[in-house]
Design a protein around this motif. Structure first.
Motif, PDB file in Angstrom:
ATOM      1  N   LEU A  49       0.831  -1.198   0.000  1.00  0.00           N
ATOM      2  CA  LEU A  49       0.000   0.000   0.000  1.00  0.00           C
ATOM      3  C   LEU A  49       0.870   1.254   0.000  1.00  0.00           C
ATOM      4  O   LEU A  49       0.592   2.223  -0.736  1.00  0.00           O
ATOM      5  N   ALA A  50       1.921   1.251   0.805  1.00  0.00           N
ATOM      6  CA  ALA A  50       2.822   2.406   0.854  1.00  0.00           C
ATOM      7  C   ALA A  50       3.527   2.619  -0.481  1.00  0.00           C
ATOM      8  O   ALA A  50       3.698   3.760  -0.942  1.00  0.00           O
ATOM      9  N   LYS A  51       3.933   1.536  -1.124  1.00  0.00           N
ATOM     10  CA  LYS A  51       4.642   1.639  -2.402  1.00  0.00           C
ATOM     11  C   LYS A  51       3.747   2.228  -3.491  1.00  0.00           C
ATOM     12  O   LYS A  51       4.225   2.913  -4.402  1.00  0.00           O
ATOM     13  N   SER A  52       2.433   1.965  -3.405  1.00  0.00           N
ATOM     14  CA  SER A  52       1.524   2.434  -4.446  1.00  0.00           C
ATOM     15  C   SER A  52       1.370   3.954  -4.450  1.00  0.00           C
ATOM     16  O   SER A  52       0.905   4.526  -5.446  1.00  0.00           O
ATOM     17  N   ILE A  61       3.589  10.634  -3.334  1.00  0.00           N
ATOM     18  CA  ILE A  61       2.968  11.378  -4.436  1.00  0.00           C
ATOM     19  C   ILE A  61       1.449  11.186  -4.449  1.00  0.00           C
ATOM     20  O   ILE A  61       0.782  11.507  -5.439  1.00  0.00           O
ATOM     21  N   GLY A  62       0.896  10.634  -3.379  1.00  0.00           N
ATOM     22  CA  GLY A  62      -0.557  10.484  -3.295  1.00  0.00           C
ATOM     23  C   GLY A  62      -1.090   9.487  -4.299  1.00  0.00           C
ATOM     24  O   GLY A  62      -0.536   8.394  -4.468  1.00  0.00           O
ATOM     25  N   VAL A  63      -2.147   9.878  -5.004  1.00  0.00           N
ATOM     26  CA  VAL A  63      -2.820   8.966  -5.940  1.00  0.00           C
ATOM     27  C   VAL A  63      -2.335   9.162  -7.376  1.00  0.00           C
ATOM     28  O   VAL A  63      -3.005   8.772  -8.330  1.00  0.00           O
ATOM     29  N   ALA A  64      -1.164   9.764  -7.545  1.00  0.00           N
ATOM     30  CA  ALA A  64      -0.650  10.042  -8.893  1.00  0.00           C
ATOM     31  C   ALA A  64      -0.463   8.751  -9.694  1.00  0.00           C
ATOM     32  O   ALA A  64      -0.722   8.720 -10.907  1.00  0.00           O
ATOM     33  N   ASN A  65       0.002   7.676  -9.038  1.00  0.00           N
ATOM     34  CA  ASN A  65       0.187   6.408  -9.748  1.00  0.00           C
ATOM     35  C   ASN A  65      -1.148   5.844 -10.229  1.00  0.00           C
ATOM     36  O   ASN A  65      -1.237   5.288 -11.336  1.00  0.00           O
ATOM     37  N   GLY A 258       3.049  -1.721 -10.379  1.00  0.00           N
ATOM     38  CA  GLY A 258       2.677  -3.081  -9.986  1.00  0.00           C
ATOM     39  C   GLY A 258       1.885  -3.089  -8.697  1.00  0.00           C
ATOM     40  O   GLY A 258       0.924  -3.862  -8.542  1.00  0.00           O
ATOM     41  N   ALA A 259       2.254  -2.216  -7.752  1.00  0.00           N
ATOM     42  CA  ALA A 259       1.506  -2.110  -6.501  1.00  0.00           C
ATOM     43  C   ALA A 259       0.088  -1.616  -6.756  1.00  0.00           C
ATOM     44  O   ALA A 259      -0.860  -2.052  -6.102  1.00  0.00           O
ATOM     45  N   VAL A 260      -0.070  -0.713  -7.717  1.00  0.00           N
ATOM     46  CA  VAL A 260      -1.402  -0.218  -8.072  1.00  0.00           C
ATOM     47  C   VAL A 260      -2.262  -1.356  -8.599  1.00  0.00           C
ATOM     48  O   VAL A 260      -3.420  -1.535  -8.183  1.00  0.00           O
TER      49      VAL A 260
END
Length: 569
Positions: A49-52, A61-65, A258-260
């Motif tokens: 979750l942190a990596k995403s 960077i928040g929800v940028a990914n 990948g985390a996303v």
């Protein structure tokens, strides 16, 4: 004096003189179990979750990914494709398995034991095997490719066919269990009222299994949505979330994206898990102590129809396995169909050789032994430890959580957690230990439920009597409790061994050059174009799993006849 002795024997477990030491031991074990589960389950998921929400430099960077992912139309299409093939596969598997389960539980057709055994064939093989068989059957050089009438097997058609084969036994077991829990008195009442068979089906059978159908729907939907093996082999250019996750991590080394994708796979799995738990509670509450088991009455026409249907389905299951077995012995498909063992010379192929198979045997053995001991002891602690509610409740949550986590998501989470240079457990990454740990966690919930069910059947007075006689709890456990639960222990160990042999998704991100596994070798050989050797390795896995299952059956027939004879009284 007699009265005092009587009170001592039947004193509650909590007032025993040995209570303090025994309960301290149980609480110590509970703390250890909670710590292990936190490290093996919760911390890795938090790391993912942190990596995403980080960039490649580790900055927040928040929800940028997530925004970047959904801005790519081809990646978004993978979500729609995954939902479509999962929904279609679930619908077909439910229909086929429901009719099969109805034949086994609601008719008097012969050979029920044989049909039930044959229905479990897919459990012995990795999910890659049906995809390989479909290539030989319907591929560009398949023996019956004309059946598809010009359509290609490489895409949604092949994915759905392979997934239905793979999830069929899981669907069948859920529906069979549900049908066995329907009160037979309802059918007797329907017969007394001269209700037609069709109306009885819609008024009694379907309402009786509705929670089983709901549970099966969400469980199978999750399995088909998150499976990697079938789509990787036969998906072609048809992109789904599981293969997209593999491409992001292995192909592009884009761990943040990948985390996303991992979280996107986790979300429907968690929802399905919650619905499944609700359905199982409802199903259990519908069965009371006065219910009776339904015994079907002979109906020649109905019995022959279901015998034909079950024979057809069993033939398809056996045929899929037979196709892979035949292809594994063909020298060079389709130009030289002579049979040989050339494809079994794994040391001459890319993929890991026979060493990969030996690694799988080691991993399966370690998983079976260590996993069974830890799971059974943890379940025993949860059931017998008094007080200590916060820790026991935490263990209860952590034991159920793995069922909601897809294997690939768990493997990816392990990369983020164990491969971190700041983690003191970093040395586990790339070794056999992390493969064993991930496999145990991946299949933890089913094994834990099996152990708890067996322990609940034991009278708690066993420990009370042991405490009153000043027998240490560990001796009561090893000499009484463990032997009484031997059938469940053997079932757990066999289950862990066979799943460790066949698993792909849970270990695909975690193996190293020294720890390649047989299931991963199948994937690598297929990717390198060595599809016949891949079929051969898959058949070696099937043979090993079948041999272990046969050994389990022999032990249950021989050993348990002596150790479990008390159950007859």
């Amino acid at each position: 004096m007699t009265t005092a002795k009587h009170r001592t024997v039947h004193a509650p477990f909590r007032t025993s003189p040995q209570l303090s030491a025994d309960q301290m031991l149980l609480r110590g074990c509970a703390l250890f179990s909670a710590l292990v589960l936190l490290i093996a389950v919760l911390f890795p998921l938090y790391s993912m979750l942190a990596k995403s929400v980080q960039n490649r430099d580790g900055e927040f960077i928040g929800v940028a990914n997530f925004a970047q992912y959904f801005s790519n139309s081809s990646l978004v299409d993978a979500i729609g494709n995954s939902l479509w093939v999962a929904a279609l596969s679930t619908l077909i598997a439910l229909l086929l398995a429901f009719l099969y389960a109805y034949g086994l539980s609601r008719t008097c057709m012969p050979f029920k034991g044989l049909f039930k055994t044959l229905s479990l064939i897919p459990l012995l093989a990795p999910s890659l095997l049906p995809a390989i068989s479909l290539v030989y059957l319907f591929g560009n050089q398949g023996i019956i490719r004309e059946v598809l009438m010009g359509q290609t097997i490489y895409g949604p058609i092949g994915i759905v066919m392979g997934l239905v084969f793979w999830v069929f036994p899981s669907t069948l077991m859920i529906l069979l269990t549900s049908m066995k829990m329907v009160d037979g008195r309802l059918y007797e009442a329907a017969a007394v009222l001269k209700t037609s068979p069709i109306k009885t089906f819609f008024v009694v059978t379907l309402p009786g299994v509705k929670y089983g159908l709901i549970s099966a729907t969400f469980v199978i939907f999750t399995l088909t949505l998150t499976d990697f093996g079938v789509a990787k082999v036969i998906g072609g250019s048809y992109n789904v979330l599981a293969t997209d996750l593999f491409k992001q991590v292995i192909g592009q080394q884009n761990f943040q994206m990948g985390a996303v994708v991992g979280l996107l796979l986790l979300l429907p799995a968690v929802i399905a898990f919650m619905v499944d738990r609700y359905a199982k509670r409802k199903q259990g509450s519908a069965m009371n102590s006065r219910a009776v088991v339904y015994t079907p009455k002979p109906n020649p026409v109905r019995d022959r129809l279901f015998l034909a249907y079950c024979s057809f389905i069993a033939l398809l299951l056996v045929g899929m396995l037979a196709m892979a077995a035949y292809a594994s012995f063909v020298t060079f498909w389709p130009y030289n169909l002579s049979l040989s063992f050339a494809n079994y010379q794994f040391d001459q192929m890319d993929g890991g050789g026979w060493e990969a198979f030996y690694n799988s045997l080691r991993m399966a053995l370690y998983t079976s032994v260590i996993g069974t001991l830890f799971i059974f002891i943890s379940a025993y602690v949860v059931e017998r430890c008094q007080g200590f509610k916060p820790v026991l409740n935490l263990i209860g949550v952590l034991t159920l959580l793995p069922m909601a986590v897809p294997g690939m998501v768990l493997g990816l989470a392990y990369i983020f957690f164990f491969n971190s240079p700041d983690n003191p457990l970093n040395g586990l990454y790339g070794g056999m230990t992390i493969l064993v740990l991930s496999t145990i966690v991946h299949y933890y919930t089913v094994s834990h439920i099996t152990a708890v069910t067996a322990i609940k059947q034991m009278d708690p007075e066993i420990e009370a009597v042991g405490a009153s006689l000043k027998v240490p709890l560990y001796k009561v456990f090893t000499r009484v409790s463990l032997p009484l639960c031997l059938p469940a222990v053997l079932e757990i160990s066999t289950y862990l061994f066979t799943t460790a042999m066949t698993t792909v998704s849970a270990v695909i991100f975690l193996y190293s050059s020294d720890t390649k596994l047989a299931s991963v070798a199948v994937l690598n050989m297929e990717g390198a174009g060595d599809i016949a050797p891949a079929a051969a390795m898959a058949m070696v896995i099937v043979a090993t799993s079948a041999a272990v299952r046969a050994l389990h059956w022999l032990i249950c027939r021989r050993l348990l006849q002596r150790t479990q004879r008390w159950r007859e009284y």
